[in-house]
Design a protein around this motif. Structure first.
Motif, mmCIF file in Angstrom:
data_model
loop_
_atom_site.group_PDB
_atom_site.id
_atom_site.type_symbol
_atom_site.label_atom_id
_atom_site.label_comp_id
_atom_site.label_asym_id
_atom_site.label_seq_id
_atom_site.Cartn_x
_atom_site.Cartn_y
_atom_site.Cartn_z
ATOM 1 N N PRO A 150 0.669 -1.104 0.100
ATOM 2 C CA PRO A 150 -0.096 -0.039 -0.079
ATOM 3 C C PRO A 150 1.040 1.170 0.074
ATOM 4 O O PRO A 150 0.295 2.090 -0.284
ATOM 5 N N ASN A 151 2.141 1.096 0.483
ATOM 6 C CA ASN A 151 2.789 2.429 0.314
ATOM 7 C C ASN A 151 3.737 2.365 -1.126
ATOM 8 O O ASN A 151 4.336 1.436 -1.411
ATOM 9 N N LEU A 152 3.433 3.385 -1.744
ATOM 10 C CA LEU A 152 3.984 3.407 -3.019
ATOM 11 C C LEU A 152 5.182 3.542 -3.162
ATOM 12 O O LEU A 152 6.295 4.167 -2.326
ATOM 13 N N ARG A 153 5.918 2.815 -4.215
ATOM 14 C CA ARG A 153 7.361 2.773 -4.485
ATOM 15 C C ARG A 153 7.540 3.269 -5.929
ATOM 16 O O ARG A 153 6.759 2.897 -6.737
ATOM 17 N N VAL A 154 8.709 3.293 -6.373
ATOM 18 C CA VAL A 154 9.054 3.828 -7.545
ATOM 19 C C VAL A 154 9.423 2.443 -8.146
ATOM 20 O O VAL A 154 10.658 1.482 -7.700
ATOM 21 N N VAL A 155 9.330 2.077 -9.519
ATOM 22 C CA VAL A 155 10.126 1.241 -10.365
ATOM 23 C C VAL A 155 10.730 1.840 -11.536
ATOM 24 O O VAL A 155 10.437 3.134 -12.058
ATOM 25 N N THR A 156 11.843 1.490 -11.984
ATOM 26 C CA THR A 156 12.610 1.997 -12.920
ATOM 27 C C THR A 156 13.300 1.095 -14.114
ATOM 28 O O THR A 156 14.085 1.626 -14.928
ATOM 29 N N ASN A 157 12.421 0.044 -14.122
ATOM 30 C CA ASN A 157 12.735 -0.796 -15.256
ATOM 31 C C ASN A 157 11.801 -1.298 -16.288
ATOM 32 O O ASN A 157 11.668 -2.273 -16.650
ATOM 33 N N LEU A 170 -3.701 9.947 -10.778
ATOM 34 C CA LEU A 170 -3.191 11.088 -9.776
ATOM 35 C C LEU A 170 -4.231 11.814 -9.208
ATOM 36 O O LEU A 170 -4.022 12.047 -7.968
ATOM 37 N N ASP A 171 -5.446 11.628 -9.561
ATOM 38 C CA ASP A 171 -6.317 12.478 -8.815
ATOM 39 C C ASP A 171 -7.275 11.460 -7.896
ATOM 40 O O ASP A 171 -8.205 11.953 -7.072
ATOM 41 N N SER A 172 -7.106 10.285 -7.988
ATOM 42 C CA SER A 172 -8.161 9.133 -7.301
ATOM 43 C C SER A 172 -7.201 8.643 -6.089
ATOM 44 O O SER A 172 -8.190 7.895 -5.332
ATOM 45 N N GLU A 173 -6.001 8.716 -5.925
ATOM 46 C CA GLU A 173 -5.318 7.848 -5.110
ATOM 47 C C GLU A 173 -4.437 9.042 -4.358
ATOM 48 O O GLU A 173 -3.476 9.529 -4.857
ATOM 49 N N ALA A 174 -4.882 9.175 -2.929
ATOM 50 C CA ALA A 174 -4.231 10.370 -2.286
ATOM 51 C C ALA A 174 -2.607 10.369 -2.327
ATOM 52 O O ALA A 174 -1.818 11.479 -2.326
ATOM 53 N N GLN A 175 -1.783 9.178 -2.350
ATOM 54 C CA GLN A 175 -0.461 9.180 -2.232
ATOM 55 C C GLN A 175 0.317 9.415 -3.442
ATOM 56 O O GLN A 175 1.495 9.676 -3.674
ATOM 57 N N ARG A 176 -0.623 9.326 -4.570
ATOM 58 C CA ARG A 176 -0.163 9.432 -6.126
ATOM 59 C C ARG A 176 0.786 10.870 -6.248
ATOM 60 O O ARG A 176 1.938 10.707 -6.485
ATOM 61 N N ARG A 177 0.169 11.950 -6.293
ATOM 62 C CA ARG A 177 0.886 13.098 -6.691
ATOM 63 C C ARG A 177 2.217 13.429 -5.662
ATOM 64 O O ARG A 177 2.993 13.718 -6.021
ATOM 65 N N PRO A 178 1.915 13.414 -4.272
ATOM 66 C CA PRO A 178 3.087 13.573 -3.342
ATOM 67 C C PRO A 178 4.210 12.575 -3.846
ATOM 68 O O PRO A 178 5.424 13.069 -3.607
ATOM 69 N N THR A 179 4.077 11.182 -3.872
ATOM 70 C CA THR A 179 5.145 10.334 -4.246
ATOM 71 C C THR A 179 5.825 10.704 -5.673
ATOM 72 O O THR A 179 7.116 10.678 -5.741
ATOM 73 N N VAL A 180 4.828 11.168 -6.531
ATOM 74 C CA VAL A 180 5.590 11.483 -7.754
ATOM 75 C C VAL A 180 6.462 12.787 -7.614
ATOM 76 O O VAL A 180 7.432 12.787 -8.182
ATOM 77 N N HIS A 181 6.114 13.633 -7.079
ATOM 78 C CA HIS A 181 6.657 14.817 -7.008
ATOM 79 C C HIS A 181 8.004 14.483 -5.965
ATOM 80 O O HIS A 181 8.922 15.189 -6.410
ATOM 81 N N GLU A 182 7.864 13.832 -4.988
ATOM 82 C CA GLU A 182 9.120 13.391 -4.325
ATOM 83 C C GLU A 182 10.333 12.820 -5.010
ATOM 84 O O GLU A 182 11.387 12.984 -5.075
ATOM 85 N N ALA A 183 9.498 11.931 -6.016
ATOM 86 C CA ALA A 183 10.515 10.994 -6.749
ATOM 87 C C ALA A 183 11.491 11.900 -7.632
ATOM 88 O O ALA A 183 12.454 11.797 -8.124
ATOM 89 N N VAL A 184 10.490 12.994 -8.278
ATOM 90 C CA VAL A 184 11.177 13.517 -9.163
ATOM 91 C C VAL A 184 12.088 14.668 -8.680
ATOM 92 O O VAL A 184 13.194 14.824 -9.327
ATOM 93 N N ALA A 185 11.903 15.302 -7.834
ATOM 94 C CA ALA A 185 12.569 16.236 -6.919
ATOM 95 C C ALA A 185 13.942 15.419 -6.437
ATOM 96 O O ALA A 185 14.842 16.166 -6.649
#
Length: 242
Positions: A150-157, A170-185
């Motif tokens: 349930p805790n989102l993670r990054v895949v790179t393969n 992005l709009d339907s799961e609360a963790q999606r947007r902050p996790t994307v922003h954190e990973a890109v930053a």
């Protein structure tokens, strides 16, 4: 017929509730078929690897095809592939539509069977590649996923046909947007192309050409790292309603 350029339709949608069947193909799937240039009875290959080739989902996809006048076949890899000639099987379709589920499991199973290179060959030959959720992330270098819990993670393969990362739902799961922003930053993900539920992104070659949505609201976004501040910056895209 084949698309006149390598084409990918990466989405957070594609299925809608049916009138006489449980599911029907939504506007995003129909757009993928239109982009393929298919005439007569189009041929769509449904790929359910991310959900273990669930036969109930296969049946619903087949029913959706019957209602829409589309010939649907299934690329099942469990318990074994349907043919020794997987490349020929994949190339004999107008559209490949990859369903959602675990993108980490999908990529692992595809690697075992050499599906990555086969999908690249099909893409270059004008077969339109499309999909939802895991079936969107797989075409990119990677993205954000709940494949591990349930805790989102990054895949790179990911297959890397598109040199960006993917952010779905992005709009339907609360963790999606902050996790994307954190990973890109943090530089864990490159420029990331994101979709709300019902939205899709159309690529010709590796170039993003249009954002679309099969819903009245919800859109698509680019998330890039600002090197000056070290922060992720999100830019909304003009989105055409289908």
């Amino acid at each position: 017929m084949a698309a006149d350029q390598p084409t990918i339709v990466a989405t957070s949608g594609g299925w809608v509730r049916g009138s006489w069947t449980e599911l029907e193909f939504g506007p995003l799937v129909r757009l993928s078929l239109d982009l393929s240039g298919a005439t007569g009875r189009p041929k769509l290959c449904h790929v359910g690897t991310a959900n273990g080739d669930d036969r109930h989902m296969n049946a619903m996809a087949s029913e959706a095809g019957r209602v829409a006048g589309i010939e649907v076949s299934h690329l099942n890899l469990f318990p074994m592939p349907p043919t020794a000639d997987l490349a020929g099987f994949v190339l004999d379709h107008d559209v490949i539509w990859v369903n959602g589920g675990s993108v980490a499991n999908l990529l692992a199973v595809w690697q075992v069977h050499g599906l990555g290179e086969i999908m690249r060959t099909a893409w270059e030959a004008g077969v339109v590649l499309g999909g939802v959720s895991a079936g969107s992330i797989c075409w990119y270098t990677g993205g954000v996923t709940d494949s591990f819990g349930p805790n989102l993670r990054v895949v790179t393969n990911g297959l890397g046909l598109l040199p960006y990362a993917s952010g779905v739902h992005l709009d339907s799961e609360a963790q999606r947007r902050p996790t994307v922003h954190e990973a890109v930053a943090a530089g864990k993900l490159p420029e990331t192309h994101c979709t709300d539920d019902g939205a899709g992104l159309i690529y010709r070659g590796a170039s993003l050409v249009e954002a679309v949505s099969e819903r009245k609201r919800g859109g698509a976004y680019l998330v890039r790292r600002d090197d000056a501040t070290g922060q992720a910056v999100e830019t909304p895209l003009d989105t055409r309603r289908l």
